[in-house]
Design a protein around this motif. Structure first.
Motif, mmCIF file in Angstrom:
data_model
loop_
_atom_site.group_PDB
_atom_site.id
_atom_site.type_symbol
_atom_site.label_atom_id
_atom_site.label_comp_id
_atom_site.label_asym_id
_atom_site.label_seq_id
_atom_site.Cartn_x
_atom_site.Cartn_y
_atom_site.Cartn_z
ATOM 1 N N GLN A 183 42.315 -3.292 103.359
ATOM 2 C CA GLN A 183 41.848 -4.637 103.017
ATOM 3 C C GLN A 183 40.377 -4.833 103.393
ATOM 4 N N GLN A 184 39.994 -4.467 104.610
ATOM 5 C CA GLN A 184 38.633 -4.707 105.082
ATOM 6 C C GLN A 184 37.601 -3.842 104.368
ATOM 7 N N VAL A 185 37.929 -2.557 104.146
ATOM 8 C CA VAL A 185 36.982 -1.676 103.456
ATOM 9 C C VAL A 185 36.794 -2.140 102.017
ATOM 10 N N THR A 186 37.884 -2.510 101.347
ATOM 11 C CA THR A 186 37.781 -2.997 99.965
ATOM 12 C C THR A 186 37.013 -4.309 99.904
ATOM 13 N N LEU A 187 37.302 -5.219 100.827
ATOM 14 C CA LEU A 187 36.638 -6.519 100.854
ATOM 15 C C LEU A 187 35.132 -6.385 101.098
ATOM 16 N N MET A 188 34.752 -5.497 102.000
ATOM 17 C CA MET A 188 33.345 -5.403 102.399
ATOM 18 C C MET A 188 32.511 -4.482 101.512
ATOM 19 N N THR A 189 33.163 -3.563 100.785
ATOM 20 C CA THR A 189 32.377 -2.575 100.034
ATOM 21 C C THR A 189 32.761 -2.440 98.560
ATOM 22 N N ASN A 190 33.882 -2.996 98.155
ATOM 23 C CA ASN A 190 34.418 -2.834 96.793
ATOM 24 C C ASN A 190 34.844 -1.401 96.491
ATOM 25 N N LEU A 191 34.957 -0.561 97.505
ATOM 26 C CA LEU A 191 35.455 0.796 97.309
ATOM 27 C C LEU A 191 36.981 0.783 97.324
ATOM 28 N N VAL A 192 37.583 1.685 96.566
ATOM 29 C CA VAL A 192 39.037 1.784 96.521
ATOM 30 C C VAL A 192 39.476 2.850 97.523
ATOM 31 N N VAL A 193 40.268 2.442 98.485
ATOM 32 C CA VAL A 193 40.798 3.362 99.490
ATOM 33 C C VAL A 193 42.111 3.908 98.953
ATOM 34 N N THR A 194 42.184 5.235 98.786
ATOM 35 C CA THR A 194 43.405 5.836 98.237
ATOM 36 C C THR A 194 44.429 6.162 99.321
ATOM 37 N N GLU A 195 43.967 6.509 100.517
ATOM 38 C CA GLU A 195 44.884 6.842 101.602
ATOM 39 C C GLU A 195 44.322 6.383 102.931
ATOM 40 N N VAL A 196 45.228 5.884 103.781
ATOM 41 C CA VAL A 196 44.902 5.627 105.178
ATOM 42 C C VAL A 196 45.991 6.325 105.984
#
Length: 147
Positions: A99-112
């Motif tokens: 949520q935070q990475v997408t919100l702050m950068t618009n990058l799509v995180v595929t795995e955590v």
């Protein structure tokens, strides 16, 4: 720093490019993970521990980032508090980081990927009676009760 280590954030480059260093994403993920209830601390190297003792906080601690052409994978190493549901806390970490990475950068995180390195027991705070410093139990005064 090599040009390819930067991550391009904008597709429309008519006004110029927006680049972000991978360490910034690691800091975002580290903050997000450490804010989850049940996370005791982030796992880090000996150098991280020494830096922290010297007052330098490294929020990238315990976070590793892998960026391929169209995927972003984040690995997080944490210690959890004793008594928490590990799958529940790990799921909250995954959700919060994504949520935070997408919100702050618009990058799509595929795995955590969450790696639980250990469990930390909470220590009880002991109350010391200033009138009876050497007593093991502050409630018991050795049988000197007044009637």
């Amino acid at each position: 720093m090599p040009e390819e280590s930067k991550i391009i954030l904008n597709d429309d480059q008519s006004l110029g490019t927006i680049e972000i260093a991978p360490r910034v994403l690691e800091i975002i993920a580290g903050y997000a993970a450490s804010e989850v209830d049940g996370v005791s601390k982030m796992y880090g190297s000996f150098a991280n521990s020494v830096s922290e003792l010297l007052g330098r906080s490294d929020h990238r601690r315990g976070v590793k980032l892998v960026k391929d052409s169209d995927s972003l994978t984040i690995d997080v190493d944490v210690y959890v508090e004793y008594g928490v549901s590990v799958p529940k806390v790990a799921g909250q970490i995954q959700k919060r980081i994504k949520q935070q990475v997408t919100l702050m950068t618009n990058l799509v995180v595929t795995e955590v990927n969450v790696h639980v390195k250990g469990v930390v027991a909470l220590q009880e705070e002991k109350q010391v009676d200033p009138d009876n410093l050497f007593s093991e139990d502050s409630e018991d005064d050795g049988g000197n009760e007044e009637a």
